[in-house]
Design an enzyme around this catalytic site. Structure first.
Site, PDB file in Angstrom:
ATOM      1  N   LYS A  48       0.825  -1.216   0.000  1.00 35.23           N
ATOM      2  CA  LYS A  48       0.000   0.000   0.000  1.00 35.23           C
ATOM      3  C   LYS A  48       0.860   1.269   0.000  1.00 35.23           C
ATOM      4  O   LYS A  48       0.659   2.155  -0.808  1.00 35.23           O
ATOM      5  CB  LYS A  48      -0.916   0.053   1.234  1.00 35.23           C
ATOM      6  CG  LYS A  48      -1.917  -1.073   1.342  1.00 35.23           C
ATOM      7  CD  LYS A  48      -2.848  -0.875   2.540  1.00 35.23           C
ATOM      8  CE  LYS A  48      -2.143  -0.943   3.881  1.00 35.23           C
ATOM      9  NZ  LYS A  48      -1.591  -2.278   4.234  1.00 35.23           N
ATOM     10  N   ARG A  65      -9.900   1.536   8.515  1.00 36.43           N
ATOM     11  CA  ARG A  65      -9.514   0.150   8.761  1.00 36.43           C
ATOM     12  C   ARG A  65     -10.556  -0.599   9.585  1.00 36.43           C
ATOM     13  O   ARG A  65     -10.346  -1.760   9.895  1.00 36.43           O
ATOM     14  CB  ARG A  65      -8.205   0.139   9.545  1.00 36.43           C
ATOM     15  CG  ARG A  65      -7.027  -0.441   8.759  1.00 36.43           C
ATOM     16  CD  ARG A  65      -5.778   0.040   9.448  1.00 36.43           C
ATOM     17  NE  ARG A  65      -4.675  -0.846   9.344  1.00 36.43           N
ATOM     18  CZ  ARG A  65      -3.438  -0.448   8.993  1.00 36.43           C
ATOM     19  NH1 ARG A  65      -3.214   0.802   8.658  1.00 36.43           N
ATOM     20  NH2 ARG A  65      -2.453  -1.288   8.962  1.00 36.43           N
ATOM     21  N   ARG A  93      11.651  -6.027   5.012  1.00 35.48           N
ATOM     22  CA  ARG A  93      11.349  -4.618   4.775  1.00 35.48           C
ATOM     23  C   ARG A  93      12.197  -3.711   5.658  1.00 35.48           C
ATOM     24  O   ARG A  93      12.321  -3.934   6.853  1.00 35.48           O
ATOM     25  CB  ARG A  93       9.859  -4.403   5.076  1.00 35.48           C
ATOM     26  CG  ARG A  93       9.419  -2.976   5.074  1.00 35.48           C
ATOM     27  CD  ARG A  93       7.926  -2.886   4.863  1.00 35.48           C
ATOM     28  NE  ARG A  93       7.138  -3.136   6.045  1.00 35.48           N
ATOM     29  CZ  ARG A  93       5.806  -3.076   6.064  1.00 35.48           C
ATOM     30  NH1 ARG A  93       5.135  -2.783   4.957  1.00 35.48           N
ATOM     31  NH2 ARG A  93       5.140  -3.317   7.167  1.00 35.48           N
ATOM     32  N   ARG A 142      10.955  -1.788  10.791  1.00 34.17           N
ATOM     33  CA  ARG A 142       9.997  -1.189  11.711  1.00 34.17           C
ATOM     34  C   ARG A 142       9.899  -2.020  12.977  1.00 34.17           C
ATOM     35  O   ARG A 142      10.011  -3.239  12.937  1.00 34.17           O
ATOM     36  CB  ARG A 142       8.615  -1.142  11.050  1.00 34.17           C
ATOM     37  CG  ARG A 142       8.412   0.095  10.227  1.00 34.17           C
ATOM     38  CD  ARG A 142       7.160   0.020   9.400  1.00 34.17           C
ATOM     39  NE  ARG A 142       5.991  -0.484  10.114  1.00 34.17           N
ATOM     40  CZ  ARG A 142       4.782  -0.550   9.568  1.00 34.17           C
ATOM     41  NH1 ARG A 142       4.598  -0.145   8.323  1.00 34.17           N
ATOM     42  NH2 ARG A 142       3.763  -1.015  10.248  1.00 34.17           N
ATOM     43  N   ARG A 151      -1.177  -8.610  13.381  1.00 31.16           N
ATOM     44  CA  ARG A 151      -1.683  -7.607  12.428  1.00 31.16           C
ATOM     45  C   ARG A 151      -2.503  -8.269  11.325  1.00 31.16           C
ATOM     46  O   ARG A 151      -3.511  -7.723  10.868  1.00 31.16           O
ATOM     47  CB  ARG A 151      -0.510  -6.791  11.848  1.00 31.16           C
ATOM     48  CG  ARG A 151      -0.038  -5.716  12.838  1.00 31.16           C
ATOM     49  CD  ARG A 151       1.383  -5.274  12.591  1.00 31.16           C
ATOM     50  NE  ARG A 151       1.585  -4.675  11.301  1.00 31.16           N
ATOM     51  CZ  ARG A 151       2.780  -4.622  10.689  1.00 31.16           C
ATOM     52  NH1 ARG A 151       3.847  -5.146  11.266  1.00 31.16           N
ATOM     53  NH2 ARG A 151       2.885  -4.060   9.531  1.00 31.16           N
TER      54      ARG A 151
HETATM   55  P1  AMP Z   1       0.702   0.578   9.020  1.00 32.01           P
HETATM   56  O1  AMP Z   1       1.905   1.432   8.857  1.00 32.01           O
HETATM   57  O2  AMP Z   1      -0.427   1.008   8.114  1.00 32.01           O
HETATM   58  O3  AMP Z   1       0.997  -0.886   8.921  1.00 32.01           O
HETATM   59  O4  AMP Z   1       0.168   0.825  10.509  1.00 32.01           O
HETATM   60  C1  AMP Z   1       0.973   0.518  11.643  1.00 32.01           C
HETATM   61  C2  AMP Z   1       0.130   0.462  12.915  1.00 32.01           C
HETATM   62  O5  AMP Z   1      -0.517   1.723  13.138  1.00 32.01           O
HETATM   63  C3  AMP Z   1      -1.028  -0.545  12.885  1.00 32.01           C
HETATM   64  O6  AMP Z   1      -0.606  -1.862  13.217  1.00 32.01           O
HETATM   65  C4  AMP Z   1      -1.957   0.053  13.942  1.00 32.01           C
HETATM   66  O7  AMP Z   1      -1.484  -0.190  15.249  1.00 32.01           O
HETATM   67  C5  AMP Z   1      -1.832   1.540  13.672  1.00 32.01           C
HETATM   68  N1  AMP Z   1      -2.820   1.992  12.653  1.00 32.01           N
HETATM   69  C6  AMP Z   1      -2.563   2.394  11.370  1.00 32.01           C
HETATM   70  N2  AMP Z   1      -3.698   2.746  10.724  1.00 32.01           N
HETATM   71  C7  AMP Z   1      -4.708   2.566  11.633  1.00 32.01           C
HETATM   72  C8  AMP Z   1      -6.124   2.733  11.596  1.00 32.01           C
HETATM   73  N3  AMP Z   1      -6.746   3.181  10.484  1.00 32.01           N
HETATM   74  N4  AMP Z   1      -6.841   2.434  12.707  1.00 32.01           N
HETATM   75  C9  AMP Z   1      -6.241   1.998  13.836  1.00 32.01           C
HETATM   76  N5  AMP Z   1      -4.915   1.805  13.950  1.00 32.01           N
HETATM   77  C10 AMP Z   1      -4.148   2.086  12.864  1.00 32.01           C
END
Ligand code: AMP
Length: 208
Positions: free
Chosen positions: A8, A82, A121, A155, A166
């Site tokens: 994404k 989400r 990554r 990360r 996740r």
């Molecule tokens: P990402 O970088 O998109 O993988 O997001 C990393 C982490 O941020 C996720 O595992 C969640 O803990 C939090 N997060 C990101 N987007 C959301 C969302 N829309 N709602 C809730 N938590 C989020």
């Protein structure tokens, strides 16, 4: 839309450059709040470390503030909404502003490739550029091709246990959002098990 590791962020960065959009990436915004030690960052960190979703009310107020600032320019939402509750809020907010989402892309990738991608990554803490140690490494080890910053790293939440959680959270909370946008006639399916360029070309073609 797409599970963790679907690509994404990688696709989003290219799309915003191409179309001059604001890139509203929830995860990137949260990571920068954590780095800066803000109240929101402090509240979000424990959820992120476990791979759980940050509570909807925190996310919705953060994201509607960012969207509001980008209404004129146009924006790409990456990692938001989400949950169905988030989708309800963003749909309502946009309709109040007289704005419609043009399309929702769902990038589909097999579970095997996801885990492989995530453990390989690394990303730049400064500009957010993402690399894969196997398939798209930086030219100089540890240094960002995009902004020149030193110290590319994995990360904190890209370890095996957190990734497994996740993926589970994705299946339970985020897949219903995909059905929601499918029923709204907005969903475009994209096969994400291909090269970055091929996936990008398909998204651009579907958009045009
Ligand atoms: P990402 O970088 O998109 O993988 O997001 C990393 C982490 O941020 C996720 O595992 C969640 O803990 C939090 N997060 C990101 N987007 C959301 C969302 N829309 N709602 C809730 N938590 C989020």
């Amino acid at each position: 839309m797409g599970p963790p590791g679907a690509g994404k962020g990688t696709q989003a960065k290219r799309l915003v450059d191409r179309f001059g959009l604001a890139h509203l990436a929830t995860g990137d915004i949260l990571r920068s709040e954590v780095r800066e030690g803000t109240d929101l960052g402090k509240q979000a960190k424990s959820f992120m470390d476990k791979g759980d979703l940050v509570p909807d009310d925190l996310i919705n107020s953060m994201m509607t503030t960012h969207i509001e600032k980008s209404l004129e320019r146009g924006f790409l939402l990456d990692g938001y909404p989400r949950t169905l509750a988030q989708a309800g809020v963003v749909d309502g907010f946009l309709s109040e502003k007289g704005v419609e989402l043009e399309a929702v892309f769902n990038i589909q990738v097999s579970d095997d490739s996801l885990v492989d991608r995530i453990v390989n990554r690394i990303s730049c803490g400064k500009c957010g550029a993402v690399y894969n140690l196997k398939t798209s490494p930086p030219e100089k080890e540890g240094v960002c091709d995009r902004c020149g910053a030193d110290g590319l790293k994995g990360r904190a939440d890209d370890n095996e246990d957190t990734v497994r959680n996740r993926l589970k959270v994705y299946r339970e909370s985020t897949e219903p959002v995909i059905s929601h946008y499918r029923e709204a006639g907005k969903l475009q399916e994209v096969d994400g098990d291909r090269s970055i360029d091929d996936v990008q070309a398909e998204i651009v073609q579907q958009l045009s």
